[in-house]
Motif scaffolding. Structure first.
Motif, short mmCIF file in Angstrom:
data_model
loop_
_atom_site.label_atom_id
_atom_site.label_comp_id
_atom_site.label_asym_id
_atom_site.label_seq_id
_atom_site.Cartn_x
_atom_site.Cartn_y
_atom_site.Cartn_z
N ASP A 164 1.14 -1.01 -0.29
CA ASP A 164 0.06 0.33 -0.13
C ASP A 164 0.66 1.00 -0.22
O ASP A 164 0.73 2.62 -0.97
N LEU A 165 1.61 1.20 0.74
CA LEU A 165 2.95 2.64 0.85
C LEU A 165 3.71 3.01 -0.81
O LEU A 165 3.36 3.23 -1.03
N GLY A 212 1.16 6.93 4.94
CA GLY A 212 1.42 6.90 3.55
C GLY A 212 1.94 7.92 3.16
O GLY A 212 2.58 8.31 2.10
N ALA A 213 1.30 9.23 4.11
CA ALA A 213 2.06 10.32 3.20
C ALA A 213 3.03 11.14 4.39
O ALA A 213 3.13 12.51 4.72
N TYR A 214 3.04 10.71 5.83
CA TYR A 214 4.44 11.82 6.97
C TYR A 214 3.68 12.51 7.40
O TYR A 214 3.99 13.72 8.09
N LEU A 264 12.30 4.98 -0.09
CA LEU A 264 11.63 4.66 -0.73
C LEU A 264 10.86 6.04 -0.80
O LEU A 264 10.31 6.21 -1.48
N ASP A 265 11.50 7.25 -0.14
CA ASP A 265 10.94 8.08 -0.78
C ASP A 265 11.17 8.69 -2.19
O ASP A 265 11.06 9.44 -2.93
N GLN A 266 12.71 8.12 -2.76
CA GLN A 266 13.44 8.08 -3.40
C GLN A 266 12.06 7.51 -4.26
O GLN A 266 12.69 8.18 -6.31
N ARG A 274 8.81 1.63 -8.69
CA ARG A 274 7.84 1.17 -7.86
C ARG A 274 7.14 -0.34 -7.85
O ARG A 274 6.97 -1.50 -7.06
N ILE A 275 6.84 -0.62 -8.98
CA ILE A 275 6.51 -2.24 -9.50
C ILE A 275 7.49 -3.28 -9.63
O ILE A 275 7.56 -3.80 -8.60
N LEU A 276 9.26 -2.09 -9.46
CA LEU A 276 10.20 -3.05 -9.65
C LEU A 276 10.78 -2.94 -8.27
O LEU A 276 10.81 -4.62 -7.61
N THR A 277 10.65 -2.88 -7.22
CA THR A 277 10.90 -2.61 -5.79
C THR A 277 9.50 -3.29 -5.31
O THR A 277 10.51 -4.36 -4.31
#
Length: 347
Positions: A164-165, A212-214, A264-266, A274-277
């Protein structure tokens, strides 16, 4: 669609549909966020079975209630002796002590539960407004018995919170439920992994963490602006989890799961990355820094306390509760709850 996206969709095992966003730069570790060691070496009480006492609540006799990943609900007395209260049949997260001595439990697998000391478990709700409670997470209870609680995501369960994040699609909800009438209504949706909930002392508003938005949002409950939603505290230095209702001293305590994760921020602005991660082996994915951290925030949304531990301290902290003599901490994955005397913190 790019060739890269086509390839990624073929290899994707997660089904995430990332939404690009650019997080604000993390605040520097200086001033109020400078490293400190108040949470080093604090006393810990182990769960007899299971792990992950995600939240901690304290009853009128100073006893601590928490739940573990094996579905058991536990109560610790003031000396650390523990008693099993119930087995929810799911995964208890947020816990609140009700005025009649029963317990309200946000169970991420079963929904909103009410539990008594005999071990009886009553299901209050497993759906809300036509949707299942996929990730029932945390709650606050008003003096009138009305429950305010979060359903973190309509896409992923709590066990898949990392997805989700990474997706950042904002499907979390803040809900209001009246056990007396059975009425359920929506206070806010589109939240980035809705998490901790805390009521103000006068119950004119509540705050809800967007993991997810800090940030933390404020929702008005009374007056001409009832229902209005605004940003109350933003660009936090870590990932916010559970929130306590406002204390008599005017503080909302916020548990930080970890400091912000640079990787995560990068990757946040780049959906393909992000899909790859999300499909990398777990050891290659963004990993939280394991150290304790809680914030105290006043009614204006200003951080006035920052309590930290060093590397290897009790973590990840996901629950925090101020009681008469101690500050208690809970964790999503540790094998124990923790506490330290309030006098050592100047509270």
């Amino acid at each position: 669609m790019s060739i890269l996206r086509s390839v990624l969709q073929v290899i994707d095992r997660t089904g995430i549909e990332p939404v690009a966003w650019t997080p604000p730069p993390a605040p520097p570790a200086t001033g109020r966020y400078a490293p400190s060691r108040e949470l080093d070496g604090i006393e810990q009480w182990r769960l007899p079975t299971g792990r992950g006492p995600e939240d901690v609540a304290v009853d009128g006799e100073g006893r601590v209630i928490t739940g573990g990943d094996d579905g058991r609900l536990w109560r610790f007395d003031n000396a650390g002796a523990v008693t099993e209260l119930a087995h929810t049949g799911g995964r208890p997260l947020g816990v609140e002590v009700l005025d009649d001595g029963r317990f309200l439990v946000c169970d991420s697998e079963r929904g909103l539960l009410r539990v008594d000391e005999t071990g009886r478990v009553e299901l209050l709700a497993d759906t809300a407004l036509g949707r299942p409670l996929l990730a029932c997470n945390n709650s606050a209870v008003g003096r009138d018995g009305v429950v305010y609680f979060t359903d973190s995501s309509s896409r992923f369960t709590i066990s898949d919170h990392r997805l989700d994040l990474l997706e950042h699609s904002g499907t979390g909800r803040l809900l209001r439920f009246d056990p007396a009438s059975g009425d359920m209504d929506l206070l806010a949706d589109g939240l980035q992994f809705a998490n901790g909930v805390g009521l103000s002392t006068d119950e004119s508003y509540l705050v809800v963490a967007e993991t997810g938005a800090y940030r933390i949002r404020r929702v008005e409950l009374t007056g001409s602006r009832a229902g209005a939603v605004s940003i109350w505290a933003e660009n936090l230095p870590g990932i916010p989890d559970n929130v306590t209702s406002q204390t008599s001293g005017g503080i909302f305590w916020v548990a930080l799961y970890s400091p912000r994760m640079r990787l995560l921020d990068q990757v946040a602005p780049y959906p393909n990355l992000r899909i790859l991660t999300a499909n990398l082996p777990a050891f290659l994915q963004p990993d939280p820094e394991h150290r304790a951290w809680v914030l105290g925030i006043d009614g204006a949304g200003t951080v006035v306390r920052s309590l930290q531990g060093g590397k290897g301290s009790y973590s990840p902290v996901t629950g925090v509760r101020e009681a008469a003599d101690h500050l208690y901490l809970g964790s999503l994955s540790a094998g124990s709850i923790a506490r330290l005397p309030r006098c050592e913190l100047g509270l």
